[in-house]
Design a protein around this motif. Structure first.
Motif, PDB file in Angstrom:
ATOM      1  N   HIS A  11      -2.934  -1.419  -0.492  1.00 50.03           N
ATOM      2  CA  HIS A  11      -3.701  -2.671  -0.378  1.00 50.03           C
ATOM      3  C   HIS A  11      -2.888  -3.780   0.302  1.00 50.03           C
ATOM      4  O   HIS A  11      -3.057  -4.955  -0.001  1.00 50.03           O
ATOM      5  N   ALA A  12      -2.024  -3.367   1.225  1.00 52.74           N
ATOM      6  CA  ALA A  12      -1.175  -4.338   1.921  1.00 52.74           C
ATOM      7  C   ALA A  12      -1.612  -4.449   3.378  1.00 52.74           C
ATOM      8  O   ALA A  12      -2.038  -3.462   3.984  1.00 52.74           O
ATOM      9  N   PRO A  13      -1.506  -5.630   3.950  1.00 56.59           N
ATOM     10  CA  PRO A  13      -1.783  -5.767   5.387  1.00 56.59           C
ATOM     11  C   PRO A  13      -0.581  -5.297   6.197  1.00 56.59           C
ATOM     12  O   PRO A  13       0.501  -5.069   5.658  1.00 56.59           O
ATOM     13  N   CYS A  14      -0.769  -5.157   7.486  1.00 51.22           N
ATOM     14  CA  CYS A  14       0.352  -4.849   8.373  1.00 51.22           C
ATOM     15  C   CYS A  14       0.177  -5.637   9.663  1.00 51.22           C
ATOM     16  O   CYS A  14      -0.922  -6.117   9.976  1.00 51.22           O
ATOM     17  N   ASP A  15       1.259  -5.755  10.398  1.00 45.49           N
ATOM     18  CA  ASP A  15       1.219  -6.456  11.675  1.00 45.49           C
ATOM     19  C   ASP A  15       0.748  -5.464  12.742  1.00 45.49           C
ATOM     20  O   ASP A  15       1.525  -4.621  13.205  1.00 45.49           O
ATOM     21  N   ALA A  16      -0.527  -5.564  13.107  1.00 42.61           N
ATOM     22  CA  ALA A  16      -1.101  -4.634  14.081  1.00 42.61           C
ATOM     23  C   ALA A  16      -0.386  -4.735  15.427  1.00 42.61           C
ATOM     24  O   ALA A  16      -0.173  -3.719  16.102  1.00 42.61           O
ATOM     25  N   GLN A  17      -0.023  -5.934  15.826  1.00 45.79           N
ATOM     26  CA  GLN A  17       0.651  -6.109  17.113  1.00 45.79           C
ATOM     27  C   GLN A  17       1.967  -5.344  17.139  1.00 45.79           C
ATOM     28  O   GLN A  17       2.303  -4.683  18.130  1.00 45.79           O
ATOM     29  N   ASP A  18       2.717  -5.409  16.054  1.00 47.61           N
ATOM     30  CA  ASP A  18       4.000  -4.708  15.984  1.00 47.61           C
ATOM     31  C   ASP A  18       3.815  -3.200  16.035  1.00 47.61           C
ATOM     32  O   ASP A  18       4.475  -2.507  16.816  1.00 47.61           O
ATOM     33  N   ILE A  19       2.891  -2.682  15.225  1.00 45.95           N
ATOM     34  CA  ILE A  19       2.748  -1.227  15.157  1.00 45.95           C
ATOM     35  C   ILE A  19       2.124  -0.669  16.431  1.00 45.95           C
ATOM     36  O   ILE A  19       2.465   0.442  16.872  1.00 45.95           O
TER      37      ILE A  19
END
Length: 592
Positions: free
Chosen positions: A212-220
């Protein structure tokens, strides 16, 4: 003069602008035996300004004569209150810190009611344009009259060196002919590399979703595109997807997104900081070396970049020499790009510079588009639903896509094109006229009436910055909804007919002889990733509460025109487009 020797160029400018008039005045005072006493300093300063004004007036007179002889008129000039438009420069530099991407230039166009302007800062002609006719002339119909130019090479020499994006004429042609075979159809339709790195990327996204955590889409996305590109071009996966990811709520803001404190993070920071420095130099204009007289700001960053790339270059050269000693030679179909490049030259610097250029193009541009598509799917859930429905119709919940299926997925291509229109990965670019003046065609009708059909005079050895992002949001070309994200404009026959009849209004991959060789590679990679993404996830929600401090849009944007009034993220540019602080998103797994 060697482009890397920017200090020598600056010293020559100082001699011409400051020392020469001081010498002339001193010689005149000595000849007439005049003493100035306490007035010496103010008189000398006044004479330097007077000298520059006279030189500017002479240059203007010369340009006016040339313009008349060519049947053209001068490009409208920005008129500041201070000499040399210094107040305009200071105003722009302040605005760049908090403004929406390219809004500084748009405000000038609106103030002067024209699409092409001469900022004339520090008595130097600097042309900016959002005019589609002028961009078309620079890129295509008048291509031979322009080149990358001395100023751009000077700013980028240590970073991109002899790579394809920093060279002209024979070296540029050599790079292009070397790269072309590796973007032929038979190479870019082998999707095994995409599948491998998609699977790894989606596994990381699924792990974040499960917690249930967000992630940095730009980074990945940047890691996905870099790993895929490195294996495609070099035959070696840099495996950045295995490095540590930015931690939600703890990640610091890097030069072009979020950052991590590991080896990969140090490379990313160096790579992106070099781009920021190049952009800052372009904004300062010819005086940027004043701020780097004793230390090249890119030296340290380029050393980090070279530590990553030099082993790859050495391996390619060693492999070539081993084959030569064995009397063997591999056919081009069995080589990757780096092996083919090593076969064409023994210069490790040339190989490294070209590899870096290819990495810049393959990582930053494709990752940028995927980032903004995810942003739009989070904002417009109905578009995400429609796009996913098309994916399931043609590829089902798990089947890999093919080129033939891409052709049938009209809505996906429309979503990609609409994202490219609003957020082109290269939102601005620069060229320079060669040693002869030329004539720009009459401006488009954005601000001009139909009677204004006189062409514009373009001086020799003068920079021109063209701005695709502004052209592709121009309401005069795209309609009153130009700022809206609407993929249907690429499906509606009546609306798409405007673009078909006038392709210069949409140039996210450039145009003319320097059009992007990797255009189809990029479309295939983006399409493949989106299919795999939407087979697994059906909703995307922004997690702006995790954006690093200082990366959310300033409150004053809400009172302005255009997209900035309702933008939820901070688009910015440093050679390529990015989102300040990254794009923090929650990915939601599909339940059906």
């Amino acid at each position: 003069m060697d482009p890397a020797n920017y200090r020598a160029r600056l010293l020559l400018d100082i001699l011409r602008i400051l020392v020469l008039p001081v010498f002339v005045l001193s010689a005149a005072l000595s000849f007439f035996r005049c003493g100035l006493g306490l007035l010496s300093i103010p008189v000398h300063i006044t004479f330097i300004v007077f000298w520059a004004t006279i030189r500017g007036a002479y240059s203007d007179s010369k340009h006016d004569r040339e313009a008349r002889s060519l049947g053209a008129k001068a490009i409208p000039r920005v008129m500041g209150k201070w000499p040399a438009n210094i107040d305009i420069l200071l105003r722009m530099m302040r605005a760049f810190k908090t403004s929406y991407v390219l809004d500084v230039y748009l405000q000038l166009f609106e103030e002067y009611q024209c699409t092409t302007l001469n900022t004339n800062i520090l008595w130097r002609d600097n042309i900016i344009t959002m005019d589609q006719e002028h961009a078309k002339f620079v890129l295509a119909t008048g291509f031979q009259r322009f080149w990358r130019g001395k100023s751009q090479k000077e700013r980028m020499e240590l970073f991109l060196g002899e790579g394809i994006f920093n060279r002209d004429d024979d070296v540029w042609k050599m790079h292009r002919s070397t790269a072309r075979p590796f973007f032929a159809r038979e190479r870019i339709v082998d999707f095994q590399i995409y599948e491998k790195h998609c699977a790894r990327t989606l596994a990381l996204l699924s792990k974040s979703e499960a917690s249930h955590a967000p992630c940095d889409a730009q980074d990945i996305y940047g890691r996905f595109t870099l790993d895929a590109a490195s294996e495609f071009l070099f035959g070696k996966n840099l495996d950045t997807l295995s490095a540590s990811l930015p931690v939600p709520g703890k990640a610091a803001m890097g030069p072009k997104g979020s950052t991590t404190e590991d080896t990969w993070g140090s490379f990313t920071q160096a790579f992106e900081m070099a781009q920021q420095n190049v952009t800052s130099r372009a904004r300062l204009g010819a005086i940027w070396p004043l701020f780097e007289m004793f230390t090249d700001k890119n030296k340290e960053h380029c050393e980090v970049i070279h530590e990553w790339l030099d082993p790859l270059v050495k391996r390619a050269i060693d492999d070539k020499q081993r084959l030569e000693r064995a009397g063997m030679e591999s056919p081009i179909v069995d080589k990757n790009f780096m092996q083919h490049l090593a076969d064409s030259t023994n210069d490790p610097k040339l190989i490294r510079d070209q590899l870096l250029s290819m990495l810049l193009a393959s990582r930053d541009t494709t990752a940028c588009v995927l980032t903004y598509i995810t942003y739009f799917m989070a904002l417009h859930t109905e578009i995400a639903e429609k796009l996913r429905a098309e994916v399931l119709e043609h590829c089902g919940p798990s089947s890999p896509p093919t080129v033939e299926k891409f052709r049938d997925m009209k809505y996906m291509r429309a979503v990609i094109n609409e994202t490219l229109r609003l957020f082109p990965p290269v939102p601005l670019n620069i060229r320079e006229t060669r040693n002869a003046p030329c004539v720009l065609p009459p401006p488009d009708r954005t601000y001009s009436d139909c009677s204004d059909s006189q062409p514009l005079y373009m001086p020799s050895q003068t920079t021109i910055m063209y701005l695709p992002l502004l052209t592709q949001r121009n309401r005069a070309l795209w309609g009153d909804d130009a700022d809206d994200f609407d993929p249907e404009r690429w499906i509606d026959p009546e609306r798409i007919a405007k673009y078909v009849a006038n392709p210069a209004m949409f140039t996210p991959f450039s145009a003319g002889p320097r059009i992007c060789l990797g255009q189809n590679y990029a479309y295939n990679e983006m399409s493949y990733f989106l299919v795999r993404l939407l087979q697994r996830f059906d909703r995307f929600t922004l997690a702006t509460e995790f954006q690093p401090e200082g990366s959310l849009p300033p409150t004053e944007w809400k009172d302005r025109k255009g997209r900035q009034a309702f933008e939820r993220i901070w688009p910015s540019a440093a050679m390529t487009l990015y989102i300040k602080g990254g794009l923090w998103v929650r990915f939601h797994k599909a339940t059906s």
